[in-house]
Every structure is written in C-alpha cells, then in structure tokens.
Design a protein around this motif. Structure first.
Motif, PDB file in Angstrom:
ATOM      1  N   SER A 126       6.986   4.482  -1.539  1.00  0.00           N
ATOM      2  CA  SER A 126       7.940   5.825  -1.904  1.00  0.00           C
ATOM      3  C   SER A 126       8.541   5.750  -3.041  1.00  0.00           C
ATOM      4  O   SER A 126       9.140   6.634  -3.858  1.00  0.00           O
ATOM      5  CB  SER A 126       8.936   6.319  -0.835  1.00  0.00           C
ATOM      6  N   GLU A 127       8.743   4.484  -3.880  1.00  0.00           N
ATOM      7  CA  GLU A 127       9.695   4.046  -4.858  1.00  0.00           C
ATOM      8  C   GLU A 127       8.578   4.018  -6.100  1.00  0.00           C
ATOM      9  O   GLU A 127       9.122   4.052  -7.117  1.00  0.00           O
ATOM     10  CB  GLU A 127      10.343   2.938  -4.865  1.00  0.00           C
ATOM     11  N   ILE A 128       7.392   4.027  -5.742  1.00  0.00           N
ATOM     12  CA  ILE A 128       6.415   3.529  -6.787  1.00  0.00           C
ATOM     13  C   ILE A 128       5.604   4.695  -7.177  1.00  0.00           C
ATOM     14  O   ILE A 128       5.131   5.536  -6.716  1.00  0.00           O
ATOM     15  CB  ILE A 128       5.522   2.516  -6.257  1.00  0.00           C
ATOM     16  N   ASP A 129       5.189   4.724  -8.557  1.00  0.00           N
ATOM     17  CA  ASP A 129       4.547   5.807  -9.285  1.00  0.00           C
ATOM     18  C   ASP A 129       2.912   5.401  -8.726  1.00  0.00           C
ATOM     19  O   ASP A 129       2.517   4.302  -9.113  1.00  0.00           O
ATOM     20  CB  ASP A 129       4.640   5.829 -10.660  1.00  0.00           C
ATOM     21  N   GLY A 130       2.369   6.345  -8.376  1.00  0.00           N
ATOM     22  CA  GLY A 130       0.972   5.918  -7.647  1.00  0.00           C
ATOM     23  C   GLY A 130       0.041   5.666  -8.889  1.00  0.00           C
ATOM     24  O   GLY A 130      -0.861   4.758  -8.489  1.00  0.00           O
ATOM     25  N   LEU A 131       0.055   6.002  -9.766  1.00  0.00           N
ATOM     26  CA  LEU A 131      -0.835   5.786 -10.915  1.00  0.00           C
ATOM     27  C   LEU A 131      -0.583   4.655 -11.941  1.00  0.00           C
ATOM     28  O   LEU A 131      -1.457   3.548 -11.760  1.00  0.00           O
ATOM     29  CB  LEU A 131      -1.016   6.815 -12.172  1.00  0.00           C
ATOM     30  N   THR A 132       0.685   4.341 -12.211  1.00  0.00           N
ATOM     31  CA  THR A 132       0.919   3.288 -13.056  1.00  0.00           C
ATOM     32  C   THR A 132       1.618   1.828 -12.337  1.00  0.00           C
ATOM     33  O   THR A 132       1.621   0.909 -12.441  1.00  0.00           O
ATOM     34  CB  THR A 132       2.040   3.557 -14.136  1.00  0.00           C
ATOM     35  N   LYS A 133       2.135   2.398 -11.018  1.00  0.00           N
ATOM     36  CA  LYS A 133       2.514   1.157 -10.186  1.00  0.00           C
ATOM     37  C   LYS A 133       4.161   0.553 -10.694  1.00  0.00           C
ATOM     38  O   LYS A 133       4.478  -0.314 -10.028  1.00  0.00           O
ATOM     39  CB  LYS A 133       1.752  -0.096  -9.978  1.00  0.00           C
ATOM     40  N   LEU A 156      16.003   2.523 -22.521  1.00  0.00           N
ATOM     41  CA  LEU A 156      15.088   3.101 -23.601  1.00  0.00           C
ATOM     42  C   LEU A 156      14.327   4.226 -23.000  1.00  0.00           C
ATOM     43  O   LEU A 156      13.638   3.836 -21.966  1.00  0.00           O
ATOM     44  CB  LEU A 156      14.073   1.799 -24.042  1.00  0.00           C
ATOM     45  N   LEU A 157      14.022   5.175 -23.816  1.00  0.00           N
ATOM     46  CA  LEU A 157      13.304   6.421 -23.508  1.00  0.00           C
ATOM     47  C   LEU A 157      12.157   6.305 -24.217  1.00  0.00           C
ATOM     48  O   LEU A 157      12.316   6.509 -25.442  1.00  0.00           O
ATOM     49  CB  LEU A 157      13.969   7.625 -23.174  1.00  0.00           C
ATOM     50  N   LEU A 158      10.851   6.144 -23.612  1.00  0.00           N
ATOM     51  CA  LEU A 158       9.694   6.020 -24.485  1.00  0.00           C
ATOM     52  C   LEU A 158       8.789   7.295 -24.372  1.00  0.00           C
ATOM     53  O   LEU A 158       8.569   7.710 -23.323  1.00  0.00           O
ATOM     54  CB  LEU A 158       9.045   4.606 -24.404  1.00  0.00           C
ATOM     55  N   ASP A 159       8.189   7.524 -25.627  1.00  0.00           N
ATOM     56  CA  ASP A 159       6.969   8.622 -25.262  1.00  0.00           C
ATOM     57  C   ASP A 159       5.957   8.256 -26.189  1.00  0.00           C
ATOM     58  O   ASP A 159       6.177   7.778 -27.251  1.00  0.00           O
ATOM     59  CB  ASP A 159       7.850  10.032 -25.957  1.00  0.00           C
ATOM     60  N   ARG A 213       8.270   5.353 -14.730  1.00  0.00           N
ATOM     61  CA  ARG A 213       7.530   6.383 -15.264  1.00  0.00           C
ATOM     62  C   ARG A 213       8.197   7.561 -14.730  1.00  0.00           C
ATOM     63  O   ARG A 213       8.374   8.035 -13.880  1.00  0.00           O
ATOM     64  CB  ARG A 213       6.019   6.417 -14.983  1.00  0.00           C
ATOM     65  N   LEU A 214       8.661   8.634 -15.816  1.00  0.00           N
ATOM     66  CA  LEU A 214       9.301   9.759 -15.497  1.00  0.00           C
ATOM     67  C   LEU A 214       8.247  10.949 -15.426  1.00  0.00           C
ATOM     68  O   LEU A 214       8.631  11.940 -14.823  1.00  0.00           O
ATOM     69  CB  LEU A 214      10.258  10.130 -16.754  1.00  0.00           C
ATOM     70  N   GLY A 215       7.225  10.767 -16.030  1.00  0.00           N
ATOM     71  CA  GLY A 215       6.109  11.771 -15.775  1.00  0.00           C
ATOM     72  C   GLY A 215       5.231  11.843 -17.009  1.00  0.00           C
ATOM     73  O   GLY A 215       5.947  11.573 -18.235  1.00  0.00           O
TER      74      GLY A 215
END
Length: 455
Positions: A284-291, A317-320, A359-361
């Motif tokens: 539930s804590e992990i982003d499904g794509l990037t892990k 650090l906010l990265l885009d 990963r924020l999205g």
C-alpha cells in the motif's frame, strides 16, 4: 444395530447398580466398549456421551473408540490402561481424567465402569461418562492444591500442542501432551535423548538456549538472567523450516523445584498473518510502476521523521523530467513507463539507506535527504541532474530528456511536508522558467536574484 439400542441391551444384560449413583456428579452419558479377538475394538455411546466427547452422531463404533483413545492426554494414558485392566479383571473402575472439550478447553471426565461377565464373544465393558470439571476445580480450590498434572499442565495443554515435564531427580522427560507430528510421546524419555530430538525442528541457536536452561535447571531470559519463565518464537529447521513455533520454559513455585516445564506450539498461522499484513502494508506504500514510495507514504514518512528529529537539517528535492511528454508522444507510453522506472532506480542509487525517494505522480519525483552538509549540496544535485540526462533520436528529430529540481531546506523553509513541498515547487518552477536542466533553491528566491544554478 444403532448405538442407543446396543446400549440398552448392554445395560439390561449387565448388573450395573451404579447407574444412578450420581450424587453431586452430573451424568453425561453411557458407553459400552467391546473387544473381540481379531476385531477392532468398538465403543458405543449414547447421544449425550457423543456430545461430551465431541464425536459426531453416526460415527462408527470402531472410529469412536479410536478417537477416544487418541484424545486421552499423554499424562494419563498409563493410568487409563490400569483402569481398563482393573475393570477387565472384574473390579469396578472409577477414574477422573482431563479431556479436550469440543470447544477446545480442558474439561474433566469421570468414568465409572464394570465388566459384563455374561458376554461370551470377548470382553464387554459398560459404564458412564460424567462431567466432573466443576467438581475437580472446586475441590482443588478448597484444598489450595494446584497439582501440576491436573491443573497447570492441563491449562498449558489448552494452547500448546506439546507439553513436557523434565524431572531432573529421575533424569527423564514425561509427556503431558504431544499431538504434533514431529513431537514425541514416549514416556520416561531420557533427558539427553530428549535434547537430541530438538534439532529435528529447532534451529541450532534456539537448541542452544533450551539446552542452557536445562543444564542450569533455570529459565533464562535473553540476557542470561534467571526468571520464572521465558518464551520466544523461532522458525523451524530441517523439514519444519516453513513453520513457526513458540517455546515456553517455566518453573512453577507450586510444583517440585526439580521439575521444569517445556511447551511448544505451532504459531505458523499467526506469523503468516503478520507477514501478510506486513506485505499488504508495504504494498500500500509503494508506487506500482516504479516501486518507490507513493505520494501518501512519502508524505507520512517525511512528517514522521521531522516530528522525531526536530533538530536535524534535511533537504526536500522536487524533481520533474523535462520533455517527458515528447517520449510518450513519439515512442509510446511503454517507453515512457520504462523511463520512469529507470529514473526511480537512478535516484535510489544516489540515495543512502537513510534517505527516501517517492513518486508523486506523472514524471514528478521527490527525494528526502537527511543531514546533508552545505558543501555537498551543489555537487550532489548537479550529479543527479547529469546522470538523468538521456538522448532520444527518431527520423524526424533528436532531443534530450533532462531534469529540473527545486530544493527546500528543513527547518528554514518549512516544518511539515506540505510547507516544504510548497517551497520546493516554487523553486522547481523557477528552474523550469530559467531554461530547465538545472536546480533552484527556495532560500535564494528573492527579488533581484535568479536563484538558478546552471549545470
């Protein structure tokens, strides 16, 4: 012939004057046991006795006898055998023994029986089962005598599949209960032999701990201190390596100082459930794509760290990714997903075990760095930007995917995730506005200062 009819004939043929001697005992039901040479023993019970024994109606007499035998506590098997032999010899037998009730708790059954001498085919024993639980407990309480074989150990047997008493004065181990496949039921087992059986399911480290307790005749905690009882969990070894067990070693002041109780129980279901909950929580804590951590998890972890480490300086650090949309448009979303996975892996490579990546999205990532020295910030962030640079080519155009980063400092720029994110987002926008492929610090964002650090 059904069981009730058989019971009626057995009682009619046998002079059982004791049938009505209930006194303060509550009659649970009647039984008949028949044994013939070359035939399996049979046990007939009326409906009341079947309920007391937890045997389903319609169970064959042969099966009923087997189930009754198998559920006698190991500590009372020998006594029950003497009881049966006495009845077969023509005496009236009377025995009270512990029993596992259908609900799983310990109850006490009183069994009174005589031999039917008129039976010519073999041996027939006729008697009653009586629920003596309340009487036994009340008598124990009135005498203030909590006998190890009739109280403490039977209580342990409610929850432990194997309960053994090490009798040091006799040099042997007596089983109270042993129903697990790899546990032993032999009465009077030599202590050395008993300990020799442990490695078949107990790992070496735990075997050593048990042997130490036995050698010193004391229960020992993890620090080697003497205690009344100690308990711990372990994962089985050898063929039991997929199962978990709990061991309890106890010295009871109410029983002989020369006795030690060792009990085992299978806790695999509990441990597996805990593992499943842990796995579910992690998922539930992990982003499904990037892990890496998802937005909710990274926010919770940053807030938790800040609340527990108020004096520690940290960076957000906010990265885009610059030109990420072009990758999706020209090469498809599968390639875009691969780029996001690759980016996450690179960011985790740069981070220490104490740092966190989320990963924020979309193509937006966040990195939480603990205790970074001021002199190390510029080289570190510049290296991240450089490593994330990636070239793409197609027949129509060549372009690069780069990274822009906004930096917020804790505690100067904010005291929570939302405040730090807000500041880092402003700095990220500034880096984008200034040409991308660079970073900007929120602390440098003031009129007249561009805050940009070209790479």
């Amino acid at each position: 012939m059904n069981a009730n009819r058989h019971l009626q004939l057995g009682q009619r043929d046998c002079d059982c004057h004791y049938w009505d001697q209930t006194d303060k005992w509550i009659v649970s039901g009647h039984w008949i046991i028949e044994m013939e040479e070359g035939q399996p023993a049979r046990m007939y019970c009326d409906d009341t006795a079947l309920i007391a024994l937890g045997v389903a109606p319609g169970t064959s007499p042969e099966k009923c006898y087997t189930m009754w035998q198998e559920n006698i506590f190991s500590s009372h098997v020998a006594e029950m055998q003497r009881h049966i032999c006495a009845i077969m010899a023509g005496e009236q037998g009377d025995i009270t023994y512990p029993w596992k009730s259908p609900t799983g708790s310990t109850m006490y059954l009183r069994s009174i029986g005589v031999r039917d001498m008129s039976y010519q085919k073999g041996v027939r024993l006729v008697g009653t089962f009586q629920d003596a639980t309340s009487v036994v407990f009340s008598e124990q309480i009135s005498r203030h005598a909590y006998l190890k074989s009739d109280f403490l150990l039977q209580i342990l047997a409610d929850t432990f599949e194997a309960v053994h008493v090490i009798q040091f004065d006799k040099g042997c181990v007596m089983p109270v209960r042993a129903v697990m496949p790899l546990f032993w039921k032999e009465s009077g087992l030599d202590i050395a032999r008993y300990l020799g059986l442990l490695p078949s399911f107990v790992p070496p480290k735990d075997c050593e701990a048990i042997e130490k307790c036995v050698a010193q005749r004391r229960a020992l905690d993890k620090n080697g201190n003497f205690v009344t009882r100690c308990s711990w969990n372990f994962k089985g070894s050898a063929i039991e390596k997929d199962r978990w067990y709990n061991v309890l070693i106890s010295l009871d002041p109410n029983v002989s100082k020369d006795d030690m109780i060792i009990a085992f129980r299978d806790i695999s279901e509990v441990e597996n459930n805990k593992h499943a909950v842990s796995t579910l929580r992690h998922t539930s804590e992990i982003d499904g794509l990037t892990k890496v951590f998802n937005r909710t998890a990274i926010e919770q972890k940053i807030n938790a760290h800040i609340s527990e480490n108020t004096d520690e300086t940290s960076l957000v650090l906010l990265l885009d990714l610059d030109n990420f949309k072009a990758v999706n448009d020209m090469f498809g979303h599968i390639e875009g997903d691969n780029l996001l996975i690759e980016t996450a892996e690179k960011l985790e490579h740069f981070c220490r075990s104490t740092d966190k990546v989320g990963r924020l999205g979309g193509d937006e990532f966040i990195i939480f760095l603990r205790s970074v020295k001021e002199k190390d910030i510029d080289p570190l962030v510049s290296r991240i930007i450089e490593q994330l640079r990636k070239k793409y080519s197609n027949p129509e155009d060549d372009f690069e995917v780069t990274a822009s980063i906004g930096i917020a400092h804790y505690p100067r720029d904010g005291a929570s995730f939302s405040e730090l994110y807000h500041c880092a987002d402003i700095a990220l926008y500034d880096a984008k506005r200034r040409g991308k492929n660079r970073y900007s610090r929120y602390r440098d964002m003031s009129p007249g200062k561009n805050g940009c650090q070209p790479v």
